[in-house]
Scaffold this motif. Sequence first.
Motif, PDB file in Angstrom:
ATOM      1  N   GLY A  26       0.808  -1.214   0.000  1.00  0.00           N
ATOM      2  CA  GLY A  26       0.000   0.000   0.000  1.00  0.00           C
ATOM      3  C   GLY A  26       0.838   1.259   0.000  1.00  0.00           C
ATOM      4  N   ARG A  29      -2.594   7.321  -0.817  1.00  0.00           N
ATOM      5  CA  ARG A  29      -3.150   8.041  -1.969  1.00  0.00           C
ATOM      6  C   ARG A  29      -4.077   9.167  -1.538  1.00  0.00           C
ATOM      7  N   GLY A  54      -6.014   7.219   3.227  1.00  0.00           N
ATOM      8  CA  GLY A  54      -6.317   6.031   2.441  1.00  0.00           C
ATOM      9  C   GLY A  54      -5.113   5.543   1.662  1.00  0.00           C
ATOM     10  N   TRP A  55      -4.941   4.234   1.629  1.00  0.00           N
ATOM     11  CA  TRP A  55      -3.841   3.606   0.904  1.00  0.00           C
ATOM     12  C   TRP A  55      -4.342   3.004  -0.401  1.00  0.00           C
ATOM     13  N   GLU A  56      -3.603   3.234  -1.471  1.00  0.00           N
ATOM     14  CA  GLU A  56      -3.831   2.499  -2.711  1.00  0.00           C
ATOM     15  C   GLU A  56      -3.144   1.151  -2.572  1.00  0.00           C
ATOM     16  N   ARG A  66      -7.266  -0.023  -9.171  1.00  0.00           N
ATOM     17  CA  ARG A  66      -6.684  -0.488  -7.923  1.00  0.00           C
ATOM     18  C   ARG A  66      -7.612  -0.201  -6.743  1.00  0.00           C
ATOM     19  N   HIS A  67      -7.739  -1.194  -5.869  1.00  0.00           N
ATOM     20  CA  HIS A  67      -8.477  -0.977  -4.631  1.00  0.00           C
ATOM     21  C   HIS A  67      -7.752   0.067  -3.785  1.00  0.00           C
ATOM     22  N   TRP A  68      -8.518   0.796  -2.974  1.00  0.00           N
ATOM     23  CA  TRP A  68      -7.903   1.644  -1.957  1.00  0.00           C
ATOM     24  C   TRP A  68      -8.713   1.525  -0.684  1.00  0.00           C
ATOM     25  N   LYS A  69      -8.020   1.649   0.418  1.00  0.00           N
ATOM     26  CA  LYS A  69      -8.640   1.407   1.711  1.00  0.00           C
ATOM     27  C   LYS A  69      -8.065   2.378   2.728  1.00  0.00           C
ATOM     28  N   ARG A 161       2.653   4.453  -6.879  1.00  0.00           N
ATOM     29  CA  ARG A 161       1.210   4.694  -6.897  1.00  0.00           C
ATOM     30  C   ARG A 161       0.755   4.881  -8.343  1.00  0.00           C
TER      31      ARG A 161
END
Length: 215
Positions: A26, A29, A54-56, A66-69, A161
């Motif tokens: 991660g 982002r 939030g992290w990509e 890409r998911h990010w959370k 990223r």
Amino acid sequence: MSMFSAPTPTPEKKDFELVPEGKHTGIIRFFVDCGHHRDTFKGEEIIKHEVFVGWELDCEDSQGNRHWKGDFYRASDYTDKKTGQQRIYFHDNSNFNKILKGWTGEPAEKCKWDNFIQNLIVTEVPATSSIEQLESKNYPTKTYSRIESVKPYKGKDEPRRKGEFVGWSFGDPGFEELPLMLQRKINESIEKTEPGGYVPVKKDKLPAGDEDVPF
């Protein structure tokens, strides 16, 4: 509290898909100021300043993005004596400071300042983010994913990223381009709901913990 002079909005306006469980690389982002919110702590009203980080992640959703959370973290306010600007820091005992310490290996006093976080974002320092999936307590038929831990990245390559960084604060353009979840959170803030907005005080009365908001 604008860490960056030219925040870039994200084109994505969709709700979150479930992030796969396991370890993912991660890179931060999102760093979004969600304003001040009234709450109670041990029977007393408090005002908490919330920031979304939030992290990509290196896994893709059904659309090939890409998911990010991320999560909402509590920050503290201070006035820069040189510039007179309102800025933030993350208290030594705050959850995000603990994450930064475990991730970077740096002491709490260094991790707390916004310029330290800015450097991590600009240089795209990777982390190993462990994702777990849990059943919602309020909605037993629903499952959500959350970041279980953020640890140092030990790979030999240099991941980067793919999505554009999203940094937003009050007064910046691009609010309508933020994910809807963040727009809703910001619209609930004192800055948006009360006449005159938030008036800085010498020290906000904040507990050290953070929200655990599933999405």
